[in-house]
Structure formats: structure tokens, C-alpha cells
Design an enzyme around this catalytic site. Structure first.
Site, PDB file in Angstrom:
ATOM      1  N   LYS A  13       0.837  -1.215   0.000  1.00  0.00           N
ATOM      2  CA  LYS A  13       0.000   0.000   0.000  1.00  0.00           C
ATOM      3  C   LYS A  13       0.872   1.265   0.000  1.00  0.00           C
ATOM      4  O   LYS A  13       0.641   2.193  -0.780  1.00  0.00           O
ATOM      5  CB  LYS A  13      -0.923   0.020   1.237  1.00  0.00           C
ATOM      6  CG  LYS A  13      -1.806  -1.204   1.376  1.00  0.00           C
ATOM      7  CD  LYS A  13      -2.715  -1.112   2.586  1.00  0.00           C
ATOM      8  CE  LYS A  13      -2.009  -1.107   3.917  1.00  0.00           C
ATOM      9  NZ  LYS A  13      -1.237  -2.343   4.226  1.00  0.00           N
ATOM     10  N   ARG A  88      -9.515   1.099   9.408  1.00  0.00           N
ATOM     11  CA  ARG A  88      -9.056  -0.263   9.663  1.00  0.00           C
ATOM     12  C   ARG A  88     -10.060  -1.049  10.483  1.00  0.00           C
ATOM     13  O   ARG A  88      -9.836  -2.221  10.775  1.00  0.00           O
ATOM     14  CB  ARG A  88      -7.770  -0.169  10.469  1.00  0.00           C
ATOM     15  CG  ARG A  88      -6.523  -0.572   9.760  1.00  0.00           C
ATOM     16  CD  ARG A  88      -5.400  -0.362  10.741  1.00  0.00           C
ATOM     17  NE  ARG A  88      -4.235  -1.101  10.411  1.00  0.00           N
ATOM     18  CZ  ARG A  88      -3.236  -0.626   9.687  1.00  0.00           C
ATOM     19  NH1 ARG A  88      -3.295   0.575   9.182  1.00  0.00           N
ATOM     20  NH2 ARG A  88      -2.187  -1.383   9.478  1.00  0.00           N
ATOM     21  N   ARG A 122      11.837  -5.947   4.115  1.00  0.00           N
ATOM     22  CA  ARG A 122      11.592  -4.499   4.015  1.00  0.00           C
ATOM     23  C   ARG A 122      12.663  -3.696   4.766  1.00  0.00           C
ATOM     24  O   ARG A 122      13.074  -4.048   5.865  1.00  0.00           O
ATOM     25  CB  ARG A 122      10.217  -4.151   4.587  1.00  0.00           C
ATOM     26  CG  ARG A 122      10.004  -2.632   4.626  1.00  0.00           C
ATOM     27  CD  ARG A 122       8.584  -2.217   4.764  1.00  0.00           C
ATOM     28  NE  ARG A 122       7.932  -2.727   5.953  1.00  0.00           N
ATOM     29  CZ  ARG A 122       6.625  -2.619   6.189  1.00  0.00           C
ATOM     30  NH1 ARG A 122       5.865  -2.012   5.307  1.00  0.00           N
ATOM     31  NH2 ARG A 122       6.106  -3.118   7.282  1.00  0.00           N
ATOM     32  N   ARG A 155      11.707  -1.869  10.418  1.00  0.00           N
ATOM     33  CA  ARG A 155      10.624  -1.432  11.314  1.00  0.00           C
ATOM     34  C   ARG A 155      10.488  -2.376  12.509  1.00  0.00           C
ATOM     35  O   ARG A 155      10.584  -3.588  12.358  1.00  0.00           O
ATOM     36  CB  ARG A 155       9.298  -1.376  10.534  1.00  0.00           C
ATOM     37  CG  ARG A 155       9.012   0.018   9.998  1.00  0.00           C
ATOM     38  CD  ARG A 155       7.849   0.088   9.080  1.00  0.00           C
ATOM     39  NE  ARG A 155       6.622  -0.517   9.576  1.00  0.00           N
ATOM     40  CZ  ARG A 155       5.460  -0.464   8.953  1.00  0.00           C
ATOM     41  NH1 ARG A 155       5.363   0.177   7.806  1.00  0.00           N
ATOM     42  NH2 ARG A 155       4.388  -1.037   9.455  1.00  0.00           N
ATOM     43  N   ARG A 166      -0.329  -8.887  13.377  1.00  0.00           N
ATOM     44  CA  ARG A 166      -0.919  -7.919  12.438  1.00  0.00           C
ATOM     45  C   ARG A 166      -1.807  -8.618  11.416  1.00  0.00           C
ATOM     46  O   ARG A 166      -2.843  -8.083  11.013  1.00  0.00           O
ATOM     47  CB  ARG A 166       0.182  -7.120  11.741  1.00  0.00           C
ATOM     48  CG  ARG A 166       0.768  -6.061  12.658  1.00  0.00           C
ATOM     49  CD  ARG A 166       2.156  -5.644  12.236  1.00  0.00           C
ATOM     50  NE  ARG A 166       2.202  -4.960  10.977  1.00  0.00           N
ATOM     51  CZ  ARG A 166       3.299  -4.886  10.214  1.00  0.00           C
ATOM     52  NH1 ARG A 166       4.405  -5.479  10.582  1.00  0.00           N
ATOM     53  NH2 ARG A 166       3.272  -4.219   9.083  1.00  0.00           N
TER      54      ARG A 166
HETATM   55  P1  AP5 Z   1       4.875  -1.619   1.782  1.00  0.00           P
HETATM   56  O1  AP5 Z   1       4.537  -0.723   0.628  1.00  0.00           O
HETATM   57  O2  AP5 Z   1       5.675  -1.058   2.903  1.00  0.00           O
HETATM   58  O3  AP5 Z   1       3.569  -2.373   2.320  1.00  0.00           O
HETATM   59  P2  AP5 Z   1       2.326  -1.805   3.142  1.00  0.00           P
HETATM   60  O4  AP5 Z   1       1.098  -2.445   2.604  1.00  0.00           O
HETATM   61  O5  AP5 Z   1       2.358  -0.305   3.169  1.00  0.00           O
HETATM   62  O6  AP5 Z   1       2.683  -2.439   4.547  1.00  0.00           O
HETATM   63  P3  AP5 Z   1       2.616  -1.855   6.023  1.00  0.00           P
HETATM   64  O7  AP5 Z   1       3.328  -2.872   6.866  1.00  0.00           O
HETATM   65  O8  AP5 Z   1       3.160  -0.451   6.076  1.00  0.00           O
HETATM   66  O9  AP5 Z   1       1.130  -1.872   6.294  1.00  0.00           O
HETATM   67  P4  AP5 Z   1       0.439  -1.910   7.657  1.00  0.00           P
HETATM   68  O10 AP5 Z   1      -0.941  -1.665   7.255  1.00  0.00           O
HETATM   69  O11 AP5 Z   1       0.700  -3.123   8.454  1.00  0.00           O
HETATM   70  O12 AP5 Z   1       1.214  -0.766   8.483  1.00  0.00           O
HETATM   71  P5  AP5 Z   1       0.845   0.745   8.790  1.00  0.00           P
HETATM   72  O13 AP5 Z   1       2.076   1.539   8.642  1.00  0.00           O
HETATM   73  O14 AP5 Z   1      -0.371   1.190   8.085  1.00  0.00           O
HETATM   74  O15 AP5 Z   1       5.663  -2.879   1.150  1.00  0.00           O
HETATM   75  C1  AP5 Z   1       6.150  -3.912   1.964  1.00  0.00           C
HETATM   76  C2  AP5 Z   1       7.474  -4.442   1.369  1.00  0.00           C
HETATM   77  O16 AP5 Z   1       7.205  -5.046   0.108  1.00  0.00           O
HETATM   78  C3  AP5 Z   1       8.534  -3.361   1.105  1.00  0.00           C
HETATM   79  O17 AP5 Z   1       9.793  -3.888   1.377  1.00  0.00           O
HETATM   80  C4  AP5 Z   1       8.394  -3.054  -0.407  1.00  0.00           C
HETATM   81  O18 AP5 Z   1       9.627  -2.649  -0.960  1.00  0.00           O
HETATM   82  C5  AP5 Z   1       7.947  -4.411  -0.944  1.00  0.00           C
HETATM   83  N1  AP5 Z   1       7.008  -4.285  -2.066  1.00  0.00           N
HETATM   84  C6  AP5 Z   1       5.939  -3.442  -2.129  1.00  0.00           C
HETATM   85  N2  AP5 Z   1       5.278  -3.633  -3.297  1.00  0.00           N
HETATM   86  C7  AP5 Z   1       5.940  -4.631  -3.947  1.00  0.00           C
HETATM   87  C8  AP5 Z   1       5.739  -5.276  -5.199  1.00  0.00           C
HETATM   88  N3  AP5 Z   1       4.711  -4.940  -6.008  1.00  0.00           N
HETATM   89  N4  AP5 Z   1       6.599  -6.261  -5.549  1.00  0.00           N
HETATM   90  C9  AP5 Z   1       7.619  -6.616  -4.756  1.00  0.00           C
HETATM   91  N5  AP5 Z   1       7.867  -6.039  -3.556  1.00  0.00           N
HETATM   92  C10 AP5 Z   1       7.031  -5.049  -3.160  1.00  0.00           C
HETATM   93  O19 AP5 Z   1       0.440   0.632  10.348  1.00  0.00           O
HETATM   94  C11 AP5 Z   1       1.392   0.327  11.338  1.00  0.00           C
HETATM   95  C12 AP5 Z   1       0.699   0.262  12.688  1.00  0.00           C
HETATM   96  O20 AP5 Z   1       0.120   1.536  13.032  1.00  0.00           O
HETATM   97  C13 AP5 Z   1      -0.481  -0.723  12.804  1.00  0.00           C
HETATM   98  O21 AP5 Z   1      -0.067  -2.056  13.058  1.00  0.00           O
HETATM   99  C14 AP5 Z   1      -1.265  -0.106  13.969  1.00  0.00           C
HETATM  100  O22 AP5 Z   1      -0.669  -0.424  15.218  1.00  0.00           O
HETATM  101  C15 AP5 Z   1      -1.118   1.386  13.731  1.00  0.00           C
HETATM  102  N6  AP5 Z   1      -2.201   1.933  12.890  1.00  0.00           N
HETATM  103  C16 AP5 Z   1      -2.074   2.450  11.648  1.00  0.00           C
HETATM  104  N7  AP5 Z   1      -3.268   2.814  11.156  1.00  0.00           N
HETATM  105  C17 AP5 Z   1      -4.172   2.525  12.119  1.00  0.00           C
HETATM  106  C18 AP5 Z   1      -5.583   2.650  12.186  1.00  0.00           C
HETATM  107  N8  AP5 Z   1      -6.296   3.148  11.156  1.00  0.00           N
HETATM  108  N9  AP5 Z   1      -6.207   2.252  13.324  1.00  0.00           N
HETATM  109  C19 AP5 Z   1      -5.521   1.738  14.362  1.00  0.00           C
HETATM  110  N10 AP5 Z   1      -4.170   1.578  14.359  1.00  0.00           N
HETATM  111  C20 AP5 Z   1      -3.502   1.968  13.233  1.00  0.00           C
END
Ligand code: AP5
Length: 208
Positions: A13, A88, A122, A155, A166
Site C-alpha cells: 500500500k 481499519r 523491508r 521497522r 498484524r
Molecule cells: P509496503 O509498501 O511497505 O507495504 P504496506 O502495505 O504499506 O505495509 P505496512 O506494513 O506499512 O502496512 P500496515 O498496514 O501493516 O502498516 P501501517 O504503517 O499502516 O511494502 C512492503 C514491502 O514489500 C517493502 O519492502 C516493499 O519494498 C515491498 N514491495 C511493495 N510492493 C511490492 C511489489 N509490487 N513487488 C515486490 N515487492 C514489493 O500501520 C502500522 C501500525 O500503526 C499498525 O499495526 C497499527 O498499530 C497502527 N495503525 C495504523 N493505522 C491505524 C488505524 N487506522 N487504526 C488503528 N491503528 C492503526
């Protein structure tokens, strides 16, 4: 345009949102990044959420909704936005319907196997937030950000136990949002398994 990016952790994402925001001239708002920045800066919000983020749980709906409401009221996002990682939960989605409903919800379809491989490799830039992968999207110089030269980090929540938590949290609390938005006719499901350029192409086609 107002878009929500919905998908499991590691689905790509943040990677797609970074490119789409530039191309479509939208503000990229990542709630995860806002929380991580608060943790890094040691603000009261950061102290409150650090242990939740590290363990892979969810920050409370109240806190998260207030934060997003405030962010979407700022003038720099008036040209449109991508919400990456929000909503979420069903209560978060219901709140967003009231204060600023999204037009489209992009649902990232990807297998658990790929998620685990993506998260295990990552690396992120703590300074400019660029996302890398040790094999899929490596930096030119090992461990160093191409864009700003900062040392790349892993991370805290990419540990095996946190990733497992997660994924369970995603299935229980976030996956039901697909149905929530499907009945409103706003879901665009994209195949997120290909390379970044292939995924991007699929996203642009789905938007047409
Ligand atoms: P990446 O683009 O980083 O993936 P992502 O989907 O953004 O993954 P996240 O881990 O950031 O999502 P998340 O939803 O768990 O975390 P968030 O930060 O929102 O890609 C991942 C890897 O794959 C990278 O190495 C990239 O290079 C590679 N890649 C990407 N695309 C590729 C492709 N097409 N081909 C090959 N490789 C590829 O949330 C973190 C924490 O914050 C949560 O756990 C929670 O505690 C809190 N939080 C955030 N939002 C909320 C909410 N709305 N409510 C409550 N708590 C929240």
C-alpha cells in the site's frame, strides 16, 4: 479524488501510494507513518502508541479517528487524498462516512506467502520514508537511502511475532471493510502480487 488503500500488512500500500500521490497530485496520508513519527519524536501521542505499534495491535478508534479528522481538515489536502491504512475497523469507516467519505476503495489482493517475504526484506528510510526491499527493490548502495543518504532501518513491527499478530488483526478487524464498501459500490480490487510497475498499471486501469 479521495481514495482509501485497503489491504493486509506488507501488501504494498505504501509503495503504490507514494507513486500514485505524485502522479495523481494527491496527498498521501499514512496513519501508520503518523504514529511512527510520533514515536520517533517522543511526543505524548508517540509514548501512548509505541507498545501498541510494536506488538502489532490497533490504536484506539477514538484516537485514530480524531487524528484523521484533523488531518483531513487541513488546507494542503483539499486537492484530494489517499488514505493509506485508514480506516481499519468498521467504527472508523462509519466515522469517515460522516466527516469525509472516500470515492473509491482500492483493495490489495495478495497471498500470505508474499506478505511474509515482503515484510521480511523491508527496509525503510527514517528520514524521507522511502520504502525498499533487500531483493525486490534494493537501494543502489547497500543499507543507504538513494534519495537522502540516511541509513535504512528495519521497522520494529516487522518482527515475526508482530507480523503474525498484524495478520490476525487484519483478518478479524479490517477485512470486513471490503464488504462494508462493496455494498456501496466503491471497491476496486487489484492484483498486488506482481512487480511494482505491474501493480501500478493494474491500479491505473482499475481507476478508469
Ligand atoms: P509496503 O509498501 O511497505 O507495504 P504496506 O502495505 O504499506 O505495509 P505496512 O506494513 O506499512 O502496512 P500496515 O498496514 O501493516 O502498516 P501501517 O504503517 O499502516 O511494502 C512492503 C514491502 O514489500 C517493502 O519492502 C516493499 O519494498 C515491498 N514491495 C511493495 N510492493 C511490492 C511489489 N509490487 N513487488 C515486490 N515487492 C514489493 O500501520 C502500522 C501500525 O500503526 C499498525 O499495526 C497499527 O498499530 C497502527 N495503525 C495504523 N493505522 C491505524 C488505524 N487506522 N487504526 C488503528 N491503528 C492503526
Amino acid at each position: 479524488m479521495k481514495l482509501v488503500f485497503l489491504g493486509p500488512p506488507g501488501a504494498g500500500k505504501g509503495t503504490l501510494a507514494a507513486d500514485a500521490a505524485v502522479d495523481l497530485k494527491l496527498s498521501h496520508i499514512s496513519t501508520g507513518e503518523i504514529f511512527r513519527e510520533a514515536v520517533r519524536a517522543g511526543t505524548p501521542l508517540g509514548l501512548k502508541v509505541k507498545s501498541i505499534l510494536d506488538s502489532g495491535g490497533l490504536v484506539s478508534d477514538y484516537l485514530t479517528v480524531e487524528l484523521v479528522k484533523e488531518r483531513l481538515a487541513q488546507p494542503d489536502v483539499s486537492g484530494g487524498w489517499i488514505l493509506d491504512g485508514f480506516p481499519r475497523t468498521i467504527p472508523q469507516a462509519e466515522a469517515l462516512e460522516i466527516f469525509n467519505p472516500p470515492e473509491r476503495v482500492v483493495n490489495f489482493d495478495v497471498t500470505d506467502e508474499l506478505i511474509i517475504a515482503r515484510l521480511a526484506g523491508r527496509r525503510t528510510c527514517p528520514s524521507c520514508k522511502r520504502i525498499y526491499h533487500v531483493t525486490n527493490m534494493p537501494p543502489k548502495k547497500d543499507g543507504v537511502c538513494d534519495a537522502c543518504g540516511a541509513v535504512l532501518v528495519i521497522r520494529e513491527d516487522d518482527s515475526e511475532s508482530s507480523v503474525r499478530h498484524r495478520l490476525v488483526t487484519y483478518r478479524r478487524q479490517t477485512a470486513p471493510l471490503i464488504g462494508f464498501y462493496e455494498v456501496k459500490g466503491r471497491v476496486l480490487t487489484i492484483d498486488a502480487a506482481g512487480s511494482p510497475s505491474v501493480v501500478y498499471e493494474g491500479f491505473r486501469k482499475a481507476l478508469r
